[in-house]
Design a protein around this motif. Structure first.
Motif, PDB file in Angstrom:
ATOM      1  N   GLY A   5       0.812  -1.219   0.000  1.00 39.86           N
ATOM      2  CA  GLY A   5       0.000   0.000   0.000  1.00 39.86           C
ATOM      3  C   GLY A   5       0.839   1.258   0.000  1.00 39.86           C
ATOM      4  O   GLY A   5       2.063   1.224   0.006  1.00 39.86           O
ATOM      5  N   LYS A   6       0.151   2.350  -0.027  1.00 40.77           N
ATOM      6  CA  LYS A   6       0.793   3.662  -0.017  1.00 40.77           C
ATOM      7  C   LYS A   6       0.326   4.453   1.200  1.00 40.77           C
ATOM      8  O   LYS A   6      -0.792   4.289   1.671  1.00 40.77           O
ATOM      9  N   LEU A   7       1.212   5.294   1.685  1.00 43.86           N
ATOM     10  CA  LEU A   7       0.856   6.215   2.766  1.00 43.86           C
ATOM     11  C   LEU A   7       0.312   7.498   2.161  1.00 43.86           C
ATOM     12  O   LEU A   7       0.818   7.966   1.133  1.00 43.86           O
ATOM     13  N   SER A   8      -0.672   8.061   2.817  1.00 45.27           N
ATOM     14  CA  SER A   8      -1.139   9.380   2.386  1.00 45.27           C
ATOM     15  C   SER A   8      -0.077  10.405   2.775  1.00 45.27           C
ATOM     16  O   SER A   8       0.800  10.126   3.599  1.00 45.27           O
ATOM     17  N   ASP A   9      -0.142  11.569   2.188  1.00 48.21           N
ATOM     18  CA  ASP A   9       0.798  12.639   2.546  1.00 48.21           C
ATOM     19  C   ASP A   9       0.702  12.935   4.048  1.00 48.21           C
ATOM     20  O   ASP A   9       1.722  13.150   4.705  1.00 48.21           O
ATOM     21  N   ARG A  10      -0.506  12.933   4.567  1.00 51.36           N
ATOM     22  CA  ARG A  10      -0.720  13.219   5.993  1.00 51.36           C
ATOM     23  C   ARG A  10      -0.071  12.148   6.873  1.00 51.36           C
ATOM     24  O   ARG A  10       0.594  12.460   7.854  1.00 51.36           O
ATOM     25  N   GLN A  11      -0.269  10.875   6.511  1.00 45.48           N
ATOM     26  CA  GLN A  11       0.341   9.787   7.282  1.00 45.48           C
ATOM     27  C   GLN A  11       1.868   9.874   7.237  1.00 45.48           C
ATOM     28  O   GLN A  11       2.532   9.698   8.260  1.00 45.48           O
ATOM     29  N   ALA A  12       2.411  10.127   6.058  1.00 50.34           N
ATOM     30  CA  ALA A  12       3.870  10.230   5.915  1.00 50.34           C
ATOM     31  C   ALA A  12       4.407  11.375   6.767  1.00 50.34           C
ATOM     32  O   ALA A  12       5.439  11.230   7.439  1.00 50.34           O
ATOM     33  N   GLU A  13       3.711  12.496   6.769  1.00 57.32           N
ATOM     34  CA  GLU A  13       4.144  13.646   7.562  1.00 57.32           C
ATOM     35  C   GLU A  13       4.077  13.342   9.054  1.00 57.32           C
ATOM     36  O   GLU A  13       4.977  13.708   9.816  1.00 57.32           O
ATOM     37  N   GLU A  14       3.012  12.671   9.481  1.00 56.28           N
ATOM     38  CA  GLU A  14       2.886  12.296  10.898  1.00 56.28           C
ATOM     39  C   GLU A  14       4.023  11.362  11.322  1.00 56.28           C
ATOM     40  O   GLU A  14       4.588  11.514  12.404  1.00 56.28           O
ATOM     41  N   LEU A  15       4.362  10.404  10.461  1.00 57.09           N
ATOM     42  CA  LEU A  15       5.472   9.494  10.776  1.00 57.09           C
ATOM     43  C   LEU A  15       6.801  10.242  10.847  1.00 57.09           C
ATOM     44  O   LEU A  15       7.615   9.986  11.743  1.00 57.09           O
ATOM     45  N   LYS A  16       7.022  11.174   9.942  1.00 57.34           N
ATOM     46  CA  LYS A  16       8.253  11.967   9.966  1.00 57.34           C
ATOM     47  C   LYS A  16       8.365  12.749  11.273  1.00 57.34           C
ATOM     48  O   LYS A  16       9.418  12.783  11.901  1.00 57.34           O
ATOM     49  N   LYS A  17       7.258  13.359  11.698  1.00 53.96           N
ATOM     50  CA  LYS A  17       7.266  14.127  12.946  1.00 53.96           C
ATOM     51  C   LYS A  17       7.525  13.210  14.144  1.00 53.96           C
ATOM     52  O   LYS A  17       8.278  13.563  15.052  1.00 53.96           O
TER      53      LYS A  17
END
Length: 120
Positions: free
Chosen positions: A100-112
């Protein structure tokens, strides 16, 4: 942190306590009879076992937690990653995401999250 391993029935019991704590032990017996189909003796046996493990306390017939729900599940999650993926969080995330793919929001939350918890 101490490693707490609970059977499925013990986890359901713990969930009831966390949802209703602090709870009078007599009320807990009634709740377990209704929700789990347990007899009074079963409730007190399991309660004693989890008190002996240091997860709950029963003082003056009032049951409350020594280990909060979030803390318990954090430990369970760490153990799962350790046992299943050799402690590798990247391997776990790869398996979790699958194809699957991460949404931009999910990716940003993981980065934070990573930035907040990475070693200096």
């Amino acid at each position: 942190m101490i490693d707490y391993k609970l059977a499925q029935s013990e986890t359901k019991f713990a969930e009831l306590i966390w949802q209703h704590e602090p709870i009078n032990s007599g009320e807990l017996v009634r709740l377990c009879e209704k929700e789990l189909g347990w007899k009074k003796s079963t409730t007190y046996t399991v309660l004693k076992k989890l008190c002996d493990k240091g997860i709950f306390t029963n003082k003056n017939a009032v049951v409350s937690s020594l280990i909060k729900k979030d803390e318990f599940y954090a430990g369970q999650s760490r153990r799962f990653v350790e046992d299943t993926f050799g402690g590798s969080l990247p391997k776990f995330l790869t398996a979790f995401i699958g194809g699957g793919k991460l949404s931009d929001r999910q990716a940003e939350e993981l980065k934070k999250l990573i930035d907040r918890h990475k070693e200096d």
